[in-house]
Design a protein around this motif. Structure first.
Motif, PDB file in Angstrom:
ATOM      1  N   ILE A   1       4.452  25.910 -19.966  1.00  0.00           N
ATOM      2  CA  ILE A   1       4.752  24.507 -19.678  1.00  0.00           C
ATOM      3  C   ILE A   1       3.546  23.841 -19.030  1.00  0.00           C
ATOM      4  CG2 ILE A   1       7.222  24.936 -19.454  1.00  0.00           C
ATOM      5  CD1 ILE A   1       6.839  24.772 -16.388  1.00  0.00           C
ATOM      6  N   GLU A   2       3.521  22.517 -19.113  1.00  0.00           N
ATOM      7  CA  GLU A   2       2.477  21.744 -18.453  1.00  0.00           C
ATOM      8  C   GLU A   2       3.039  21.184 -17.149  1.00  0.00           C
ATOM      9  OE1 GLU A   2      -0.817  18.421 -19.581  1.00  0.00           O
ATOM     10  OE2 GLU A   2       1.230  18.022 -20.229  1.00  0.00           O
ATOM     11  N   VAL A   3       2.389  21.511 -16.051  1.00  0.00           N
ATOM     12  CA  VAL A   3       2.781  21.032 -14.728  1.00  0.00           C
ATOM     13  C   VAL A   3       1.829  19.900 -14.354  1.00  0.00           C
ATOM     14  CG1 VAL A   3       3.113  21.651 -12.312  1.00  0.00           C
ATOM     15  CG2 VAL A   3       3.595  23.332 -14.103  1.00  0.00           C
ATOM     16  N   LYS A   4       2.402  18.771 -13.929  1.00  0.00           N
ATOM     17  CA  LYS A   4       1.595  17.615 -13.527  1.00  0.00           C
ATOM     18  C   LYS A   4       1.837  17.347 -12.048  1.00  0.00           C
ATOM     19  CE  LYS A   4       2.159  15.573 -18.076  1.00  0.00           C
ATOM     20  NZ  LYS A   4       2.686  14.442 -18.843  1.00  0.00           N
ATOM     21  N   THR A   5       0.747  17.197 -11.297  1.00  0.00           N
ATOM     22  CA  THR A   5       0.860  16.941  -9.863  1.00  0.00           C
ATOM     23  C   THR A   5       0.005  15.730  -9.489  1.00  0.00           C
ATOM     24  OG1 THR A   5      -1.020  18.259  -9.078  1.00  0.00           O
ATOM     25  CG2 THR A   5       1.032  19.437  -9.500  1.00  0.00           C
ATOM     26  N   ARG A   6       0.435  15.056  -8.431  1.00  0.00           N
ATOM     27  CA  ARG A   6      -0.332  13.916  -7.929  1.00  0.00           C
ATOM     28  C   ARG A   6      -0.025  13.740  -6.455  1.00  0.00           C
ATOM     29  NH1 ARG A   6       0.199   7.597  -9.323  1.00  0.00           N
ATOM     30  NH2 ARG A   6      -1.747   6.962  -8.363  1.00  0.00           N
ATOM     31  N   ILE A   7      -1.037  13.316  -5.712  1.00  0.00           N
ATOM     32  CA  ILE A   7      -0.856  13.000  -4.297  1.00  0.00           C
ATOM     33  C   ILE A   7      -1.547  11.668  -4.015  1.00  0.00           C
ATOM     34  CG2 ILE A   7      -2.874  14.344  -3.571  1.00  0.00           C
ATOM     35  CD1 ILE A   7      -1.215  14.975  -0.976  1.00  0.00           C
ATOM     36  N   ILE A   8      -0.907  10.861  -3.197  1.00  0.00           N
ATOM     37  CA  ILE A   8      -1.505   9.595  -2.769  1.00  0.00           C
ATOM     38  C   ILE A   8      -2.409   9.890  -1.575  1.00  0.00           C
ATOM     39  CG2 ILE A   8      -1.056   7.270  -1.882  1.00  0.00           C
ATOM     40  CD1 ILE A   8      -0.131   7.817  -4.834  1.00  0.00           C
ATOM     41  N   HIS A   9      -3.690   9.643  -1.742  1.00  0.00           N
ATOM     42  CA  HIS A   9      -4.660   9.947  -0.686  1.00  0.00           C
ATOM     43  C   HIS A   9      -5.913   9.109  -0.931  1.00  0.00           C
ATOM     44  CE1 HIS A   9      -7.046  12.245   2.158  1.00  0.00           C
ATOM     45  NE2 HIS A   9      -5.925  12.827   2.548  1.00  0.00           N
TER      46      HIS A   9
ATOM     47  N   MET B   1       0.845  -1.184   0.000  1.00  0.00           N
ATOM     48  CA  MET B   1       0.000   0.000   0.000  1.00  0.00           C
ATOM     49  C   MET B   1       0.891   1.248   0.000  1.00  0.00           C
ATOM     50  SD  MET B   1      -2.976   0.950   2.667  1.00  0.00           S
ATOM     51  CE  MET B   1      -3.818   2.476   2.564  1.00  0.00           C
ATOM     52  N   LEU B   2       0.530   2.223  -0.805  1.00  0.00           N
ATOM     53  CA  LEU B   2       1.290   3.457  -0.874  1.00  0.00           C
ATOM     54  C   LEU B   2       0.955   4.349   0.324  1.00  0.00           C
ATOM     55  CD1 LEU B   2       0.906   4.215  -4.668  1.00  0.00           C
ATOM     56  CD2 LEU B   2       2.916   3.348  -3.499  1.00  0.00           C
ATOM     57  N   LYS B   3       1.941   5.097   0.775  1.00  0.00           N
ATOM     58  CA  LYS B   3       1.791   5.947   1.949  1.00  0.00           C
ATOM     59  C   LYS B   3       0.959   7.195   1.637  1.00  0.00           C
ATOM     60  CE  LYS B   3       4.450   8.451   5.320  1.00  0.00           C
ATOM     61  NZ  LYS B   3       5.697   9.105   5.589  1.00  0.00           N
ATOM     62  N   ILE B   4      -0.021   7.499   2.490  1.00  0.00           N
ATOM     63  CA  ILE B   4      -0.820   8.717   2.336  1.00  0.00           C
ATOM     64  C   ILE B   4       0.114   9.918   2.387  1.00  0.00           C
ATOM     65  CG2 ILE B   4      -2.499  10.234   3.478  1.00  0.00           C
ATOM     66  CD1 ILE B   4      -4.033   7.817   4.335  1.00  0.00           C
ATOM     67  N   GLY B   5      -0.112  10.857   1.484  1.00  0.00           N
ATOM     68  CA  GLY B   5       0.671  12.080   1.456  1.00  0.00           C
ATOM     69  C   GLY B   5       1.875  12.031   0.539  1.00  0.00           C
ATOM     70  N   ARG B   6       2.200  10.866   0.022  1.00  0.00           N
ATOM     71  CA  ARG B   6       3.294  10.815  -0.950  1.00  0.00           C
ATOM     72  C   ARG B   6       2.863  11.626  -2.162  1.00  0.00           C
ATOM     73  NH1 ARG B   6       5.247   5.550  -4.063  1.00  0.00           N
ATOM     74  NH2 ARG B   6       6.708   6.600  -5.417  1.00  0.00           N
ATOM     75  N   ARG B   7       3.724  12.511  -2.632  1.00  0.00           N
ATOM     76  CA  ARG B   7       3.300  13.449  -3.657  1.00  0.00           C
ATOM     77  C   ARG B   7       4.416  13.673  -4.682  1.00  0.00           C
ATOM     78  NH1 ARG B   7       4.503  14.632   1.134  1.00  0.00           N
ATOM     79  NH2 ARG B   7       5.952  16.265   1.621  1.00  0.00           N
ATOM     80  N   ALA B   8       4.009  14.221  -5.817  1.00  0.00           N
ATOM     81  CA  ALA B   8       4.966  14.509  -6.882  1.00  0.00           C
ATOM     82  C   ALA B   8       4.484  15.699  -7.692  1.00  0.00           C
ATOM     83  CB  ALA B   8       5.135  13.298  -7.787  1.00  0.00           C
ATOM     84  N   VAL B   9       5.442  16.523  -8.119  1.00  0.00           N
ATOM     85  CA  VAL B   9       5.188  17.610  -9.061  1.00  0.00           C
ATOM     86  C   VAL B   9       6.191  17.409 -10.187  1.00  0.00           C
ATOM     87  CG1 VAL B   9       5.231  20.099  -9.454  1.00  0.00           C
ATOM     88  CG2 VAL B   9       4.360  19.198  -7.288  1.00  0.00           C
ATOM     89  N   ARG B  10       5.692  17.270 -11.414  1.00  0.00           N
ATOM     90  CA  ARG B  10       6.547  17.001 -12.570  1.00  0.00           C
ATOM     91  C   ARG B  10       6.488  18.150 -13.559  1.00  0.00           C
ATOM     92  NH1 ARG B  10       8.602  13.336  -9.845  1.00  0.00           N
ATOM     93  NH2 ARG B  10       7.876  11.209  -9.895  1.00  0.00           N
ATOM     94  N   LEU B  11       7.681  18.539 -14.016  1.00  0.00           N
ATOM     95  CA  LEU B  11       7.815  19.559 -15.042  1.00  0.00           C
ATOM     96  C   LEU B  11       8.420  18.897 -16.283  1.00  0.00           C
ATOM     97  CD1 LEU B  11       9.415  22.354 -12.836  1.00  0.00           C
ATOM     98  CD2 LEU B  11       7.004  22.033 -13.379  1.00  0.00           C
ATOM     99  N   PRO B  12       8.188  19.449 -17.484  1.00  0.00           N
ATOM    100  CA  PRO B  12       8.678  18.794 -18.698  1.00  0.00           C
ATOM    101  C   PRO B  12      10.198  18.789 -18.843  1.00  0.00           C
ATOM    102  CG  PRO B  12       7.570  20.851 -19.245  1.00  0.00           C
ATOM    103  CD  PRO B  12       7.360  20.606 -17.781  1.00  0.00           C
ATOM    104  N   ARG B  13      10.888  19.762 -18.285  1.00  0.00           N
ATOM    105  CA  ARG B  13      12.352  19.805 -18.286  1.00  0.00           C
ATOM    106  C   ARG B  13      12.794  20.746 -17.168  1.00  0.00           C
ATOM    107  NH1 ARG B  13      10.338  22.592 -22.634  1.00  0.00           N
ATOM    108  NH2 ARG B  13      11.057  24.728 -22.812  1.00  0.00           N
ATOM    109  N   HIS B  14      14.072  21.128 -17.131  1.00  0.00           N
ATOM    110  CA  HIS B  14      14.547  21.884 -15.975  1.00  0.00           C
ATOM    111  C   HIS B  14      14.857  23.359 -16.225  1.00  0.00           C
ATOM    112  CE1 HIS B  14      14.566  18.335 -13.540  1.00  0.00           C
ATOM    113  NE2 HIS B  14      15.234  17.698 -14.461  1.00  0.00           N
TER     114      HIS B  14
END
Length: 109
Positions: free
Chosen positions: A22-30, A1-14
């Motif tokens: 740019i397109e910003v992608k975000t996700r949180i495990i909840h 099971m994935l931990k609640i609150g694990r999160r990510a913000v992804r950008l196409p490059r740096h």
């Protein structure tokens, strides 16, 4: 099971040019329980869902979302951002239990 609150913000490059979009992608495990589902023998599962998402570019809040119990489990949120200067991009998720989850990425122009 994935931990609640694990999160990510992804950008196409740096690195970006001024005024790039740019397109910003975000996700949180909840789990995002809406309070209407039952355990087979223990009654209802308590409400527990993401109810607010705020995005800051530098010190300025650029997006504010009020979410409801209809938000999906492990919500994925994407948006376009016009890059105008170097600054941190900070995404803050808040839930109905008062927990706050923050993820920050640096934007360099």
């Amino acid at each position: 099971m994935l931990k609640i609150g694990r999160r990510a913000v992804r950008l196409p490059r740096h690195e970006y040019g001024k005024d790039d979009v740019i397109e910003v992608k975000t996700r949180i495990i909840h789990p995002n329980h809406n309070g209407r589902h039952k355990y087979e023998d223990k009654g209802y599962i308590a409400r527990h869902f993401i109810n607010a998402i705020d995005v800051y570019y530098g010190d300025q809040r650029i997006i504010s979302v009020d979410a409801s119990a209809g938000i999906s489990q492990n919500p994925y949120f994407t948006f376009a951002l016009k890059v105008t200067h170097s600054a941190p991009l900070r995404v803050v998720w808040k839930d109905t239990h008062g927990e706050e989850y923050t993820e920050t990425v640096d934007i360099r122009v």
